[in-house]
Design an enzyme around this catalytic site. Structure first.
Site, PDB file in Angstrom:
ATOM      1  N   LYS A  63       4.991  26.823  21.041  1.00  0.00           N
ATOM      2  CA  LYS A  63       5.652  27.120  19.776  1.00  0.00           C
ATOM      3  C   LYS A  63       4.676  27.764  18.782  1.00  0.00           C
ATOM      4  O   LYS A  63       4.945  28.814  18.214  1.00  0.00           O
ATOM      5  CB  LYS A  63       6.236  25.826  19.192  1.00  0.00           C
TER       6      LYS A  63
ATOM      7  N   LYS B 171      -1.560  19.586  10.595  1.00  0.00           N
ATOM      8  CA  LYS B 171      -2.673  19.209  11.455  1.00  0.00           C
ATOM      9  C   LYS B 171      -3.881  20.106  11.132  1.00  0.00           C
ATOM     10  O   LYS B 171      -3.721  21.313  10.941  1.00  0.00           O
ATOM     11  CB  LYS B 171      -2.222  19.435  12.909  1.00  0.00           C
TER      12      LYS B 171
ATOM     13  N   LYS C 129      -8.475  25.159  13.090  1.00  0.00           N
ATOM     14  CA  LYS C 129      -9.117  26.420  12.755  1.00  0.00           C
ATOM     15  C   LYS C 129      -8.068  27.526  12.596  1.00  0.00           C
ATOM     16  O   LYS C 129      -8.122  28.325  11.671  1.00  0.00           O
ATOM     17  CB  LYS C 129     -10.077  26.777  13.882  1.00  0.00           C
TER      18      LYS C 129
END
Ligand code: TRP
Ligand code: SF4
Length: 326
Positions: free
Chosen positions: A114, A193, A196
């Protein structure tokens, strides 16, 4: 001595989410266990296959950050996954013991697909990600695996594979126990969450100014607008950071926040200060590491890891009754 194995993909600099989610335990376990810590470059390849040429640099950056937080190559075995080819052989053998529907049910893969918009483009390698991870783990026959919460489904499959193998070929692998940290999940500054790729991470060696800037932008309780509005610390990013670094002060802050005795701006200022004090030891350690020879550390680590992995593979082949020309 009991053994520990864990790993991270070489994504470069590590952030406080990596640190509080798993690495704190990596550091702690070094005193009590024989620890193996791997840079999972083959795992990184499952999504970053077109960027493989960057891996050499990313691996060095990642390991430098491990050393910065206190992973000690004198005590622990640090190595790169692709230096230990035995993992690939075990992965192949394990791949016969897992069904495709079982892999498709893995919640982590659904999330990756996703996030990276890979619907309909899952490679054979990406689907097998947790099987490769099971090989990484089980080849060191460890009792414990310190990981972040997001890795729990992978460890569950690892344990299933161990059971299946043991049932078919005789007791060979322990069923390793996942170990989570106290804080478990540190959110990114936007509340998602920390990652990076979301651009919401605070890195462990970031400058004090950058840390302060990020914390001042962080997501707090949207219902707390004025200083004396009562707040809800449970959904607040700043509060999550504070609980990770300042355990003793957490309860007091919680009370002040709920009672409307502190405003978010002041709270963020205090938290930046405490966070920067906390990160200072990493900044100092980083200075000391200027001349460190990462290449040699990883070379020596790979030799030690291989020695162990080779032994496991011999046992595995024997138990399975595999062909041997010798
Ligand atoms: N999948 C883990 C991550 O993304 C990395 C990893 C690879 C790992 N092999 C492992 C973690 C073995 C624990 C044990 O962070
Ligand atoms: Fe979060 Fe602090 Fe604001 Fe409470 S006062 S909502 S803990 S930033």
């Amino acid at each position: 001595m009991e053994r520990v194995l864990s790993g991270l993909r070489p994504t470069g600099r590590i952030h406080i989410g990596n640190y509080f989610g798993a690495l704190v335990n990596w550091v702690r376990f070094q005193d009590e266990y024989r620890c193996f810590y791997e840079v999972a470059d083959w795992h990184a390849l499952t999504t970053m296959y077109s960027e493989s040429r960057r891996f050499r640099e990313l691996i060095k950056e990642t390991v430098l950050d491990w050393l910065t937080v206190g992973i000690d190559p004198e005590r622990s075995v640090l190595f790169v996954q692709s230096d230990v080819k035995e993992h690939a052989e075990l992965h192949l053998l394990f791949s016969m013991l897992v069904t495709i529907p079982r892999l498709q049910r893995n919640p982590t893969i659904k999330e990756v697909v996703k996030d990276l918009h890979m619907e309909g483009k899952i490679s054979y390698g990406l689907l097998g990600y947790p099987v490769l991870q099971a090989s990484d783990v089980l080849i060191y026959r460890p009792q414990k695996v310190p990981i972040g919460e997001d890795q729990l489904p992978h460890l569950e499959l690892t344990r299933e594979i161990a059971r299946r193998f043991n049932h078919l070929y005789g007791d060979t692998f322990p069923e390793p126990e996942p170990i989570l940290t106290k804080t478990k999940r540190i959110p990114g500054i936007d509340g998602r969450k920390m990652s990076k790729s979301y651009g919401n991470a605070i890195y462990i060696t970031e400058s004090p100014e950058e840390v302060e800037k990020k914390i001042m932008q962080a997501f707090t309780d949207p219902e707390k607008i004025k200083k004396d509005d009562p707040g809800h610390p449970e959904g607040c990013v700043v509060f999550a950071y504070r609980s990770a670094i300042d355990e003793d002060g957490t309860e007091e802050l919680e009370n002040r926040c709920r009672a409307g005795e502190i405003g978010c701006v002041q709270c963020k200022r205090e938290t930046s200060k405490i966070m920067n004090e906390f990160l200072d030891k990493f900044r100092k350690k980083r200075e000391e590491l200027k001349a460190v020879d990462i290449h040699t550390i990883l070379k020596e680590g790979a030799e030690k890891a291989r020695e162990f992995a080779r032994e496991t593979m011999q046992i595995v082949r024997e138990r399975m009754g595999m062909w041997s020309k010798d």
